[in-house]
Design an enzyme around this catalytic site. Structure first.
Site, PDB file in Angstrom:
ATOM      1  N   GLY A  30       8.347  -9.102  14.717  1.00 25.50           N
ATOM      2  CA  GLY A  30       8.910  -8.399  13.611  1.00 25.50           C
ATOM      3  C   GLY A  30       9.666  -7.174  13.736  1.00 25.50           C
ATOM      4  O   GLY A  30       9.701  -6.396  14.693  1.00 25.50           O
ATOM      5  N   VAL A  37       7.726  -4.813  16.293  1.00 24.52           N
ATOM      6  CA  VAL A  37       6.329  -5.139  16.322  1.00 24.52           C
ATOM      7  C   VAL A  37       6.281  -6.381  17.141  1.00 24.52           C
ATOM      8  O   VAL A  37       7.131  -7.167  17.150  1.00 24.52           O
ATOM      9  CB  VAL A  37       6.016  -5.651  14.916  1.00 24.52           C
ATOM     10  N   ASP A 142       5.860  -1.165  -1.043  1.00 22.14           N
ATOM     11  CA  ASP A 142       6.935  -2.163  -0.202  1.00 22.14           C
ATOM     12  C   ASP A 142       6.191  -3.500  -0.464  1.00 22.14           C
ATOM     13  O   ASP A 142       6.221  -4.133   0.618  1.00 22.14           O
ATOM     14  CB  ASP A 142       7.185  -1.589   0.821  1.00 22.14           C
TER      15      ASP A 142
END
Length: 874
Positions: A30, A37, A142
């Protein structure tokens, strides 16, 4: 910076107490605005974790990211991603999190549509996680499919808390993803816990349709629609689902349901029905469908139809032969395939190996590659390194340490694949010490080409390699700098930062002369060149011997990227540092920077923003470097930019920590104006410089305020201010200083503060002698107390007066005569036995009875009369 490790007990290993922070980074899983990530494996335990890698430059940035850690470590819920600890290294922060092997819901919907039943299961788990978050007083801010992860058991995990906040008050910052953002956040009214509910509704739309609401609109249009329009769910959805969405999209914040409320909605509480349930026939049907099929006798397989594993492997070995990877992988064992591929590598049939590896990667999860490595296939690949580059770069980037163990290092100088070389360089740097790594990199003949091409491709490893090497003894040749200058910096701010930062490190490392890195932080430095030369023919040499390596046109190239004061502060600071490192003590370069004008204007805007800002340490450091360069630029100023230079000087005078530098800049501007015969006049308030068609105004009160401000580095300041006061344009400044009601209080306080510094006391006495001498020549003689100071100044500027008995002068003399008496000395006071201090005090004492005439007088270099020597006082 020393490595800082903070791990949960589950991540610690008893056999590696001093090595708990060693993890093997695998593939990227990610990317986001705050970092990348990775999937990682604990080398000791073999357990998988997700590691979020965040790069930072300043402690302030680190503190912001630590907020996410503080938030995560206190959250413990089945539907919240688990926090395992963090590792802090120099300019990098590694956050260890629970690894979710199934990816995100966004990855799921990319693979195909999701029906309501499946979506409902995911949203129900998300609501449980949100309910827990909101009970802890946390707003996620988010929520979207990309931030909802699935572990190996399809359990939803809320992730990415980088913009989350506590509900101490309304969260007023603008954070989150626009298409999922609630109207109140969009309008700047602040976020609450039910703002996450709006985002949840947008996530339901995203999962069921593939895109969030109003995805077909961009920028302002999408924002306008979210605030003012009503989203209509697709009619193909069930009524309970559409009702659930309408509740989430309630624009009135106080009427929007909470996570706890939504868990009771019909759509969430409906029992799960299998997808094929609607196609089941009723039990009353007695039709026997088995009779619709006729049993047919099938002939036995012929001999040539039988799959032959050895035959498939033989076809694989034939050069240019036809083979089917599907048949080979389904009919042959992995060991045999890997052994065959090793044989092909040794024979140079790398095209066949690449095709087989491609199939293995796409459909077998790299099973064959792992066996290939286990059986020692990498040395076989390296035996044909030229042909094997494509295979190595495509399939073995994640196994670079295995490549290093098998001996790829000697081949790196001839490898053309940039990403492969960079991966090896980075992996080798993690194995050996920094000095060994740097020495090895310097010997690579293709390192310059690899770095430049990697930067062109925006490879993160190329950025890291260049920044690391620029801090080491890496010979950054003129050719490399010239190639860096050709990169498209305007299109990539990260690339601009890397190039500027690396050039700064190189120039700072190569500097021969030592400079004061922060004008405001040094007491004794005057920032004047202290370079001596053994022969006049070297008089024009720069203090930076390596500056000759800068290509021609470097400054013109650099000044094209002059940023605005409102741009990223890291980029602005690196630009300022690069201008300083390239121009320090080089009059030609300094002249070019002045002629461009952009740097002075940038500094002018930075000062204006700094005065009204929070005055963070980072911005102060940025202005300190700009001040150092502006002091040098003021010595090369021209008529065109004289007004800007004066404005910059006055701006620095308004910031207490930068008064010394601002005083020196202003002094250089006065010297230039006098050299260019600019008309300099005074009125009761200002000093005026007539510069061509423009009149530059310098308020005397600004200069007066500098002396009476809390200047923290008085020793530096008083020498600069004395020189400024000695200039003809500042002839009335002495009267302003001495006439100030706090003059005696300030004088006594300074002698008390600096009673242990002989040098500062002497410098201050020289300053007192200077201003009191001018005061006696300038001040009108009057015993009236009601005459305004402005009237006295205007009268004094038209008439020469002689001071007879002056009270302030008497007070100063009386104080000086008693200050160093043996019976009046304070603790740590020095100077009582200094001949120079005694002489200066006597000189000031003589001013009281001095009458001025037109007789020839002995003058010192500043144009001040020197009284005849007198015996020292007892």
């Amino acid at each position: 910076m020393a490595t800082r490790v903070n791990l949960t007990p589950a991540q610690k290993h008893s056999s590696s107490s001093g090595n708990t922070h060693h993890y093997a980074l695998k593939q990227v899983v990610g990317k986001g605005a705050y970092g990348i990530v990775y999937r990682a494996v604990n080398r000791q335990t073999g357990k998988q974790v997700a590691i979020k890698v965040i790069e930072y430059d300043e402690e302030e940035e680190l503190n912001e990211h630590m907020l996410e850690i503080d938030l995560l470590k206190n959250l413990k819920h089945e539907n919240i991603v688990k926090y395992h600890g963090f590792i802090q290294k120099s300019h990098q922060l590694f956050i260890l999190l629970e690894y979710c092997s199934q990816g995100s819901l966004r990855d799921l919907i990319k693979r195909g549509p999701v029906d309501e039943n499946e979506c409902r299961a995911y949203i129900k788990q998300t609501l449980h996680g949100l309910r827990y978050l909101h009970e802890q007083g946390v707003i996620h801010r988010d929520i979207k499919a990309a931030n909802l992860l699935l572990d190996g058991h399809n359990v939803v995990k809320l992730a990415d808390f980088g913009v989350s906040t506590r509900v101490n008050s309304l969260a007023m910052t603008y954070a989150g993803s626009p298409n999922w953002m609630a109207p109140e956040v969009m309008m700047g009214q602040g976020a609450t816990t039910v703002s996450d509910i709006w985002s949840l509704g947008a996530t339901v739309v995203e999962i069921l349709t593939g895109n969030p609401p109003f995805h077909n609109l961009v920028n302002e249009a999408a924002c306008y629609a979210i605030v003012h329009d009503v989203y209509l769910p697709p009619k193909s959805l069930s009524s309970t689902c559409r009702k659930f969405m309408r509740a989430c999209f309630q624009k009135i914040v106080f009427q929007r349901p909470t996570a706890q409320d939504l868990l009771k909605y019909d759509w969430i509480t409906e029992p799960h029905k299998p997808s094929l349930e609607r196609f089941r026939e009723g039990e009353e049907s007695s039709e026997d469908w088995r009779h619709d099929f006729i049993e047919v006798e099938v002939s036995p397989f012929k001999e040539n139809d039988v799959a032959d594993a050895q035959q498939n492997l033989n076809r694989l070995r034939q050069p240019g032969g036809h083979f089917n990877p599907y048949l080979i992988f389904n009919e042959c064992d992995v060991y045999s395939i890997a052994t065959c591929l090793i044989d092909l590598c040794q024979r140079g049939q790398l095209k066949t190996v690449e095709e087989m590896m491609t199939y293995d990667s796409q459909y077998k999860g790299g099973e064959c590659k792992n066996m290939f490595i286990t059986l020692g296939g990498i040395p076989a690949l390296l035996s044909n390194i030229g042909l094997a580059e494509a295979v190595l770069s495509q399939f073995f980037i994640e196994d670079v340490k295995e490549l290093i163990k098998c001996g790829i290092l000697p081949y790196c100088g001839s490898i053309a694949n940039v990403h492969l070389v960079l991966a090896v360089v980075a992996a080798y740097g993690a194995i050996v010490d920094f000095e060994t790594w740097c020495q090895w990199c310097c010997k690579l003949p293709n390192i310059e080409d690899v770095i430049v091409k990697g930067l062109e491709a925006d490879d993160r490893l190329a950025h890291d390699t260049l920044l690391s090497l620029s801090d080491a003894n890496f010979p950054m040749k003129e050719s490399l700098i010239a190639r860096l200058m050709t990169l498209p910096l305007t299109l990539n701010k990260r690339l601009t930062y890397t190039v500027f930062k690396s050039l700064n490190s190189f120039l700072e490392r190569k500097s021969v002369g030592s400079i004061d890195p922060d004008y405001a932080e040094t007491e004794s430095s005057t920032l004047e060149p202290q370079v001596t030369f053994s022969s006049p023919r070297f008089a024009n040499l720069s203090a930076y011997s390596e500056r000759r390596l800068l290509p021609e046109g470097f400054i013109d190239w650099l000044l094209k990227f002059t940023p605005n004061a409102s741009e990223d502060q890291h980029l602005v600071k690196n630009f300022i540092e690069l201008c300083f490192n390239a121009g320090h003590l080089d009059r030609v370069v300094l002249g070019e920077i002045v002629e461009h004008g952009g740097f002075l204007q940038l500094t002018q805007n930075l000062i204006q923003r700094f005065v009204g800002d929070s005055r963070t340490r980072y911005k102060k450091s940025m202005l300190s470097i700009a001040l150092n360069l502006c002091v040098e630029l003021s010595q090369e100023v021209n008529v065109t930019y004289l007004p800007t230079a004066v404005d910059v000087a006055l701006g620095f005078l308004g910031i207490p920590d930068f008064i010394t530098g601002g005083t020196e800049i202003l002094m250089h501007c006065f010297l230039f104006a006098m050299h260019e015969n600019c008309a300099i006049t005074e009125d009761s308030l200002n000093i005026l410089i007539n510069c061509r068609t423009e009149t530059v105004t310098i308020p005397r009160v600004t200069l007066l305020r500098t002396f009476y401000s809390e200047e923290p580095k008085f020793g530096n300041y008083i020498t600069k201010f004395s020189r400024l006061c000695s200039l003809p344009p500042c002839k009335s400044l002495a009267f302003d200083i001495v006439s100030h009601p706090h003059f005696m209080r300030k004088t006594k306080a300074l002698f008390d503060v600096y009673r242990s510094s002989l040098i500062i006391q002497i410098d201050f006495l020289k300053f007192l002698k200077l201003i009191l001498t001018r005061y006696t020549e300038f001040a009108p003689r009057s015993v009236r107390k009601d005459i305004p100071t402005n009237l006295l100044i205007s009268t004094a500027m038209q008439t020469n007066f002689v001071v007879g008995d002056c009270q302030v002068l008497s007070d100063v003399i009386e104080f000086l005569l008693s200050n160093w008496r043996p019976d009046n000395l304070r603790p740590n006071q020095v100077g009582g036995d200094s001949v120079l201090i005694k002489q200066l005090c006597r000189d000031i004492e003589l001013l009281k009875n001095t009458t001025h005439s037109n007789d020839t007088k002995r003058l010192e270099r500043n144009g001040l009369s020197i009284p005849a020597p007198v015996p020292s006082f007892p």
